[in-house]
Design an enzyme around this catalytic site. Structure first.
Site, PDB file in Angstrom:
ATOM      1  N   TYR A 106       0.852  -1.193   0.000  1.00  0.00           N
ATOM      2  CA  TYR A 106       0.000   0.000   0.000  1.00  0.00           C
ATOM      3  C   TYR A 106       0.887   1.242   0.000  1.00  0.00           C
ATOM      4  O   TYR A 106       1.811   1.368   0.802  1.00  0.00           O
ATOM      5  CB  TYR A 106      -0.893  -0.004   1.238  1.00  0.00           C
ATOM      6  CG  TYR A 106      -1.546   1.332   1.509  1.00  0.00           C
ATOM      7  CD1 TYR A 106      -2.532   1.829   0.663  1.00  0.00           C
ATOM      8  CD2 TYR A 106      -1.174   2.097   2.614  1.00  0.00           C
ATOM      9  CE1 TYR A 106      -3.132   3.052   0.916  1.00  0.00           C
ATOM     10  CE2 TYR A 106      -1.773   3.318   2.870  1.00  0.00           C
ATOM     11  CZ  TYR A 106      -2.759   3.788   2.006  1.00  0.00           C
ATOM     12  OH  TYR A 106      -3.341   5.012   2.251  1.00  0.00           O
ATOM     13  N   ASP A 127       5.132   1.980 -20.363  1.00  0.00           N
ATOM     14  CA  ASP A 127       3.741   2.464 -20.403  1.00  0.00           C
ATOM     15  C   ASP A 127       3.624   3.684 -19.494  1.00  0.00           C
ATOM     16  O   ASP A 127       2.734   3.784 -18.651  1.00  0.00           O
ATOM     17  CB  ASP A 127       2.802   1.352 -19.940  1.00  0.00           C
ATOM     18  CG  ASP A 127       1.341   1.630 -20.283  1.00  0.00           C
ATOM     19  OD1 ASP A 127       1.077   2.591 -21.044  1.00  0.00           O
ATOM     20  OD2 ASP A 127       0.461   0.893 -19.791  1.00  0.00           O
TER      21      ASP A 127
END
Length: 288
Positions: A93, A194
């Site tokens: 996280y 990307d």
């Protein structure tokens, strides 16, 4: 399903973990994404059909390669696996925050350092992976022009052709894109593959990149894509260029490099991206 994911997290971390809270998180168009928490540890989960496992394994491998380069932060891979009918990827996280100009400058610096300090002997990757939901071939190649023209442009054109979407003679277009990269000397380096704004975040003033489609290629493909959907803040480019200036004629190569991503969007989504592909191709043909 959830108990299987809990077990995988426990096995990977060596700590007990029971999901006390989960909420849907924003995570793109391909996967279902959740925040998972036991009120002490918190993780980011990507979830998809079982046949999506190879996508998650490829992403996990790329993230580990970025992390091992020790130049720029990315999420830590916790575990990847399957349940009875789902595949999943669990990541650390990271609480994102709004960046300031210094944060963008540091992103440029750190990306330049990643490119500068990750040279490789050939272009390609240890395996094929994915750009979005499209397979991305990565057969090792010593010639950059051949690699990009055939395994990026030619591949996407062939996929479109199989959907009866024809932009022209594939061999001719591939050759034009090959020739557009003539006289450009490239050292293979680790690229994100990307890199648009949606795959960039900041935490505690530290740049973080994620959702990679990595391979060893021309560093300019990353810079080009940061311009495809709107420029990043100027501070990013200043940080990058001061650390690792681009070669002459980048602006012309940028068009060819971003043609790949537009073709991929045409394959994934059709519609307006098909027309955009035709327009970009016309520009490339007129220049070269």
């Amino acid at each position: 399903m959830w108990s299987t994911i809990e077990q995988h997290i426990q096995a990977a971390t060596g700590q007990p973990f029971s999901i006390q809270h989960k909420e849907i998180a924003v995570g793109g168009d391909i996967n279902l994404c959740f925040w998972l928490s036991n009120h002490q540890q918190k993780y980011f989960l990507k979830l998809n059909d079982k046949n999506h496992l190879s996508h998650f394994e490829s992403e996990a491998y790329a993230l580990k390669q970025i992390k091992s380069a020790h130049q720029i932060s990315c999420p830590e891979v916790i575990t990847v696996g399957t349940t009875l009918d789902k595949s999943f990827l669990v990541l650390s996280y990271i609480p994102f925050e709004t960046p300031d100009s210094h944060d963008w400058y540091h992103l440029g610096q750190q990306l330049a350092q990643l490119h500068k300090n990750s040279s490789h002997g050939q272009f390609g990757w240890q395996h094929d992976n994915f750009i979005g939901d499209t397979r991305q071939p990565n057969k090792w190649q010593s010639n950059w022009r051949t690699f990009f023209a055939e395994q990026r442009i030619g591949w996407q054109l062939q996929l479109l052709h199989e959907k009866s979407i024809k932009l022209g003679d594939i061999d001719h277009i591939t050759q034009v894109c090959h020739d557009a990269l003539l006289h450009h000397q490239v050292t293979p380096c680790l690229v994100h593959g990307d890199l648009w704004q949606g795959n960039i975040g900041f935490s505690d003033h530290k740049p973080v990149i994620f959702d990679p489609a990595c391979y060893y290629g021309d560093r300019e493909v990353d810079i080009a894509m940061t311009e495809l959907f709107g420029l990043l803040p100027d501070d990013f480019y200043q940080g990058y260029h001061l650390e690792f200036p681009l070669s002459p004629n980048y602006e012309q190569r940028k068009l060819v490099y971003n043609f790949y991503h537009i073709l991929n969007h045409a394959n994934l989504f059709g519609g307006v991206y098909i027309e955009q592909s035709k327009a970009v191709l016309a520009r490339i043909l007129s220049i070269h």
